[in-house]
Every structure is written in C-alpha cells, then in structure tokens.
Design an enzyme around this catalytic site. Structure first.
Site, mmCIF file in Angstrom:
data_model
loop_
_atom_site.group_PDB
_atom_site.id
_atom_site.type_symbol
_atom_site.label_atom_id
_atom_site.label_comp_id
_atom_site.label_asym_id
_atom_site.label_seq_id
_atom_site.Cartn_x
_atom_site.Cartn_y
_atom_site.Cartn_z
ATOM 1 N N ASN A 8 111.258 78.626 72.217
ATOM 2 C CA ASN A 8 112.311 79.388 71.649
ATOM 3 C C ASN A 8 113.214 78.656 70.646
ATOM 4 O O ASN A 8 113.913 77.756 71.076
ATOM 5 C CB ASN A 8 112.996 79.565 73.100
ATOM 6 C CG ASN A 8 114.177 80.521 72.837
ATOM 7 O OD1 ASN A 8 114.701 80.979 71.790
ATOM 8 N ND2 ASN A 8 114.702 81.095 74.056
ATOM 9 N N ARG A 84 109.306 83.184 71.040
ATOM 10 C CA ARG A 84 110.466 84.102 70.867
ATOM 11 C C ARG A 84 110.544 84.256 69.385
ATOM 12 O O ARG A 84 110.796 83.290 68.421
ATOM 13 C CB ARG A 84 111.651 83.622 71.480
ATOM 14 C CG ARG A 84 112.857 84.539 71.284
ATOM 15 C CD ARG A 84 114.194 83.942 71.638
ATOM 16 N NE ARG A 84 115.289 84.786 71.224
ATOM 17 C CZ ARG A 84 116.563 84.193 70.733
ATOM 18 N NH1 ARG A 84 116.538 83.090 70.317
ATOM 19 N NH2 ARG A 84 117.143 85.351 70.476
ATOM 20 N N HIS A 173 118.429 90.295 71.789
ATOM 21 C CA HIS A 173 118.656 89.929 73.134
ATOM 22 C C HIS A 173 117.582 90.402 74.234
ATOM 23 O O HIS A 173 117.791 90.424 75.358
ATOM 24 C CB HIS A 173 120.007 89.768 73.660
ATOM 25 C CG HIS A 173 121.014 88.982 72.744
ATOM 26 N ND1 HIS A 173 122.239 89.562 72.676
ATOM 27 C CD2 HIS A 173 120.929 87.726 72.587
ATOM 28 C CE1 HIS A 173 122.795 88.478 72.074
ATOM 29 N NE2 HIS A 173 121.986 87.504 71.854
ATOM 30 N N ARG A 232 130.606 85.878 64.822
ATOM 31 C CA ARG A 232 130.325 87.230 64.165
ATOM 32 C C ARG A 232 131.376 88.150 64.634
ATOM 33 O O ARG A 232 131.852 88.149 65.603
ATOM 34 C CB ARG A 232 128.927 87.736 64.610
ATOM 35 C CG ARG A 232 127.961 86.789 64.173
ATOM 36 C CD ARG A 232 126.411 87.541 64.281
ATOM 37 N NE ARG A 232 125.391 86.654 64.523
ATOM 38 C CZ ARG A 232 124.661 86.287 65.543
ATOM 39 N NH1 ARG A 232 124.693 86.946 66.839
ATOM 40 N NH2 ARG A 232 123.818 85.581 65.363
ATOM 41 N N GLU A 382 115.143 83.213 79.649
ATOM 42 C CA GLU A 382 114.156 83.632 78.763
ATOM 43 C C GLU A 382 112.748 83.091 78.357
ATOM 44 O O GLU A 382 111.782 83.656 78.190
ATOM 45 C CB GLU A 382 114.886 83.358 77.305
ATOM 46 C CG GLU A 382 115.994 84.208 77.148
ATOM 47 C CD GLU A 382 116.779 84.231 75.744
ATOM 48 O OE1 GLU A 382 117.522 85.228 75.182
ATOM 49 O OE2 GLU A 382 116.830 83.256 75.129
#
Length: 395
Positions: A8, A84, A173, A232, A382
C-alpha cells in the site's frame, strides 16, 4: 507455506504486510520524515531503523533482504502480491491480474491521479522485476464506488468532453469502505440497510451506502472534491479556481501554462484545507491551539466539522434515514472532540453520542446513547481487505 505480500504505497509512506493462508504474520512501514527515511518492523520482531534514500526508493531489494536474513523466509514462497491502486478509471472495478497492458492503463490514469498512480506504477514495476514468479494483482480504490448510479456520478458538463475524456465522479477510499462494510457484517446478523461512513484521515471523504453498496460519495473525479482535508480544500466554487489561476499567472509573471498549472495544483493539493486555514495539517496540533484560544485553529475546526455535518444531512436525505454512522480514518477513529463537534446539533436526525463511550475511544465499539441510531468507531483495515480481495477472486 505459501505467502501473500500486500503493498500500500502513499505519497510519503509505503506499507507492506505479509500474510500466510490465514492471517497477517508481520508488517513493515517505510516513511519519509523531514530529511530522514525510516523503516519499521511491526509485530513480533518490533524495531525501527533509519534507512538510506536508496533503500527507501528501492524498497523491494531492501525488504527482500530483511525477509531473507532477519525473518528467514524463503522469498519463493511469496506466490501473490496485492497492490492498492488509487485510480482504476472506468476500466477496473474488480481485483485484476497485472499484465503489461493493465500496467500501461494504470499509468495512463496518472493524469487524473497524479499523486498516487505513479507511486503504484513504480512499486508494481519494481516488484514484478524482483519477483517475476509471483502473481501480481491490483485492487482499486475506485472499485467500491462503481455502484453509484448515473445521475449521481455524472457532472453536468457538455457530453463531448464528459464522455470522451471520462470526466465523472469516481470516488476514492474504496478499500477502506469495503473493509468497514466487512466489519459491519461481522457485528450484525443482517447488514444495516442505510449506512453513512466518514473516512477522516489526511484525505477525507464520506460515503452513503444502501444494502452495503455505495450510492454516493464526496470525492469526485479526483480526490479534491468534497470535505475539507489536511491539505486539500474540498468543495470550492469553480469560478474561484479560475480566478485563482489568473492571480497565479500575475504572481509568477508568466504565460507558461505548465508552470501556472503546477503552482495551482500545489496550492489545491498541498497548501489548502486545515493547512490553509490554520497553518498546520495535523488536527491534534490544531485542537491544542484552538483550546488555547487561537482563532485560526478554532475556525479550521468549525469549518471541518460543519462540512461533515452538512454531508451527513444530505446523505441522510438520499438514503431516507440512517441505521448506522461509522467514523474511521486517523481523525475519525482517533478524536472524540471532533466526533462530538460533528454530532452536536444532529439530535433531530437521531444522532446522539454517549459521551463516556465516545471519550474512551475504543475501536470497534458503539459510542451512541440508547435513543440514537448506531454510531461506530472503526479502523480501516486496508491491507487485510486487499489480502482478502486477492484471495476471494481465486487468481
């Protein structure tokens, strides 16, 4: 024993996790910290060491030597590697064996996901070279959202641009959301029908789920849309962006489009959000400053919570109610104060915290009072989700 390695890669970290047929054996983290490059082994051989930039950049070579020399693993036993990949475009919504063509398509999507897909391409290329005998499988962050209906994923732009260039809402996500859905299934006899999940980390997004499927999400074509994040801005009026472009052109005193766009991209991706409002991107620092009366930090916290509250309301409207709300990601599962800020004032929609439970901050627990719909804090698993998805698809 056959092993699966899960990779990942982020913009400043690379997480590796090694699994046998049943569970995780050991995990590794490479991270850039200011001028240093650190390597952590997590699990039974717990240790942290400094590595060189070369070892960080060629983590395959470095990690294989650690696996062989420190953990005495026969690296030929690694028969699958799962990655990922942030953006799968419209092509990919299932775990996919990586061929040269698939790798080229992932690379082509770097225009849309410039911070993430190039990292994935570099890691895939490195590991395909290092372990050519293994099956290499991409698991896409956009895949979970392929169930969003057309009226929700379409932008109201001219068709010739929209369709030819794939300009639409993709959502991100997804691996985190798939993991949360899997965890919810384990807690209930029947998965709750109407679920809202808030993934609040460095990047932040929310998703509305009906029967375990995404029907809308806050991030869009790229990961800039939606909630306010660490660096962001989230939703900004497009005309403000065009105006900002003019300002940058004058500031840089150039008509060079590439330079202007690079500066604009940097502002939107790296200098906005919490960083832009409070001058810090870590919510823990911002909370500390807010409690000392810092006005910028207080504004950042209020803006952050307000936006999430607004999206809870809009997702509540499209779902026709809510059976469970889940907070996940570093901030979502780690900050009782932020959860309290968000839920405060949502009693009329049936959201009420039990403050002692919220403050105890235990993962995988309900933190609502008895008059509320279910409110959970969960960790997104994840790497485990990528491992399960690479196995369930029987490659």
């Amino acid at each position: 024993i056959m092993h699966t390695l899960i990779i990942n890669g982020g913009s400043s970290t690379i997480k590796y996790e090694l699994f046998d047929a049943h569970h995780s054996i050991v995990s590794f983290l490479y991270e850039k910290k200011s001028t240093k490059h650190l390597f952590h082994i997590q699990g039974s051989h717990e240790q942290t060491m400094e590595v060189t930039e070369t070892q960080y950049l060629n983590s395959a070579k470095h990690l294989l030597s650690i696996l062989t020399n420190v953990l005495s693993l026969d690296v030929d036993s690694i028969h699958k590697i799962g990655y990922r990949v942030v953006h799968g475009g419209t092509h990919y919504y299932k775990p996919t064996i990586i061929t040269n063509e698939v790798l080229n398509n992932i690379e082509a999507l770097s225009d849309i996901a410039p911070l993430h897909n190039p990292v994935a391409v570099a890691l895939i290329s490195m590991w395909r070279f290092a372990l050519p005998h293994a099956t290499h499988i991409a698991v896409f962050d956009t895949a979970f959202h392929h169930t969003i209906p057309e009226h929700a994923y379409t932008y109201a732009l001219p068709i010739q641009y929209r369709d030819r260039h794939g300009i639409r809402k993709y959502g991100f996500h997804g691996i985190s959301y798939a993991s949360i859905t899997r965890q919810l299934r384990a807690h209930y006899d029947t998965l709750p029908k109407k679920v809202i999940v808030a993934h609040l980390g460095s990047g932040c997004s929310m998703t509305a789920m009906l029967h375990g499927k995404s029907i809308d999400t806050t991030m869009g074509f790229g990961p800039l849309e939606g909630l306010m994040m660490s660096t962001r801005a989230g939703d900004v009026d497009d005309s403000a962006i065009l105006y900002l472009e003019d300002i940058i052109e004058k500031e840089l005193q150039t008509k060079d489009v590439d330079k202007v766009e690079a500066r604009l991209s940097h502002i939107l991706n790296k200098e906005s959000g919490l960083q832009g409002i409070a001058g810090a991107k870590d919510m823990r620092d911002i909370i500390e400053r807010a409690q000392q009366g810092d006005k910028h930090a207080q504004l950042a916290m209020n803006m952050f919570s307000y936006k999430i509250k607004k999206y809870i309301g809009s997702f509540y409207a499209i779902l026709g109610g809510c059976d469970a709300l889940v907070f996940t990601g570093g901030m979502g599962s780690g900050s009782p104060l932020i959860r309290n800020h968000i839920i405060d004032g949502l009693g009329h929609l049936g959201f009420q915290l039990q403050h002692a439970k919220n403050d105890s901050n235990l993962l995988g627990t309900l933190i609502n009072d008895s008059n509320s719909c279910d409110i959970w804090i969960m960790a997104p698993k994840e790497e485990e989700e990528i491992w399960r998805e690479t196995h369930e698809n029987n490659h």
